[in-house]
Design an enzyme around this catalytic site. Sequence first.
Site: not given
Lengths: 340, 340
Positions: B56, B90, B188, B229, B239-240
Amino acid sequence: MNASAASSHDSIRAVLWQGDHLRLLDQRRLPAEETYVDCRSAAEVATAIHDLTVRGAPAIGIAAAWGVVLAAQNEPERLDAALAQLRSARPTAVNLMWALDRMKRVGADAAALAREAQAIQDEDLAANRRMGELGAALLGDGVGVLTHCNTGSLATAGYGTALGVIRAGFAAGCIARVYAGETRPWLQGARLTIWELLRDGIPATLIADSAAAHLMRSGAVQWVVVGADRIAANGDTANKIGTYQLAITARHHGVKFMVVAPSSTVDMATASGSDIEIELRTPDELLGYAGQRTVVAGAQAWNPVFDVTPAALIDAIVTERGVVERPDAARMAELFRRAR
Amino acid sequence: MNASAASSHDSIRAVLWQGDHLRLLDQRRLPAEETYVDCRSAAEVATAIHDLTVRGAPAIGIAAAWGVVLAAQNEPERLDAALAQLRSARPTAVNLMWALDRMKRVGADAAALAREAQAIQDEDLAANRRMGELGAALLGDGVGVLTHCNTGSLATAGYGTALGVIRAGFAAGCIARVYAGETRPWLQGARLTIWELLRDGIPATLIADSAAAHLMRSGAVQWVVVGADRIAANGDTANKIGTYQLAITARHHGVKFMVVAPSSTVDMATASGSDIEIELRTPDELLGYAGQRTVVAGAQAWNPVFDVTPAALIDAIVTERGVVERPDAARMAELFRRAR
């Protein structure tokens, strides 16, 4: 690609008639194990269809036809009940209803029923070869293709529908790479399609279902090629959950969208997609992964296993009778007129 | 909803500073086990970030800040090396870079660094509460909301970004039901979001990622609400993986699309989404689950874990500084001007 790789798909048979029982390759255990389930009654075939031991619209039609033969051989007094039980095993795939209607018209003679079941199976294989040629001719050169679920030898009498087009397109040198969505929750893409493609030596890459739009944006894919469980009279197409989302994202990126299915998948009695019953399966399929529980106890899940792609998002429907480009009710009706 | 359920999210803390070490709730093992990993060096924090023990965007920024404190306490001579190691853990989430830049500006004093890390953590919680109010005010009444990945207490200092808006919206009586995509490959949504929502007594339904378009077509969803993100200067949002696909399908169905993220997620130095580095993770995450192999040996997979949603597909970006509707470069710049 060597000769043995090129022809290896011929060795995959999901539905094998053994004279007095039906042998099914247990698709729940692939690719870890190649094991078989023997069915000795129509009830056992219905259970195998419901449990996904055998899956794929054409393959379940063929399996059901052999289920009728088992009923005629072993419990002829229950033939009508067996037909009804097989019919209710899964609601969305129309090939199941089509095959059972064909068997019913034959009557009650076990030998005649066995000839009809064999004909259904043989015709499916021939249809797949023909669709492979017709679909591959649309692809263009050096293309990337994205497919969904499994539509190969495992889902049919052999060769495959969408995967038949991919096999023919690769053999003709048109396809640079195939991408397969893993196809949650049952992972047909991850478990079955990648397995079939690797056996044939076709360059294949697995992606998460949710990565398809990002893949399309990268320019790696020119065609989405999928199968169908039921095609309505106007060209609306029910197929594995996620197909509709692929069609929307394909259109957004200018990627072409092809549906490949035998004409037995077309249900001219269903006017449009809104008339198609969508199978809901147990939430348990989403609450775990490969038999391992992943979600907290008490959770709810919604598990529709098909969705409907409107004809307007489809560039071509490929059947063994011919290709319908930009499908609508008039062009679908024309397909059946010209082929008669 | 009873009081204990309403406040239960306050008991979830993913990142806990213990004075001389950092305790992380091990998110790889949820929801089956609530276990903790203790990190006693910046290197151990970097590993925990890379391995998704903590994940996250806001939470990894906070964890990294505490990682700097550990370096200052235990190996001050390696402070610069620790900053570099944490930064590379990351690549996509900009909160990580933002938090490390803030820590670097403080200098080398361990006590001052600990105060700064605590401030970053406290400010994140306050920002989430504020975003919850601002985002909930946009929702309307009795809406269905679809979210993706996990953006709750587990992904932040507490309360959550997109999940904070959902919490605030549910508390205000605006939300009828929340749908969560399971979020392959790391699940998730299935493992973490459903767990958080159930603890809060918020009606929640899990879906396959590929079922989102079919769900939208059913009319059950009026908003997609997701985190971020990294948000570029023009509003393009990383984002994811799967977020971009949701944005395309939302626009197709007239469903609104909201991004919720603290202003530390906005990277004004990145002009547009095409400048954002997308993290590719190991194919193994797609080839099996929890040590169980589902795909045949020799298979290839492509595993980008983020994608970019163009600003044109976003109806509102909600930050603690305010809301940007129909984001573009000018409106994003205005957000930072007016908040100064």
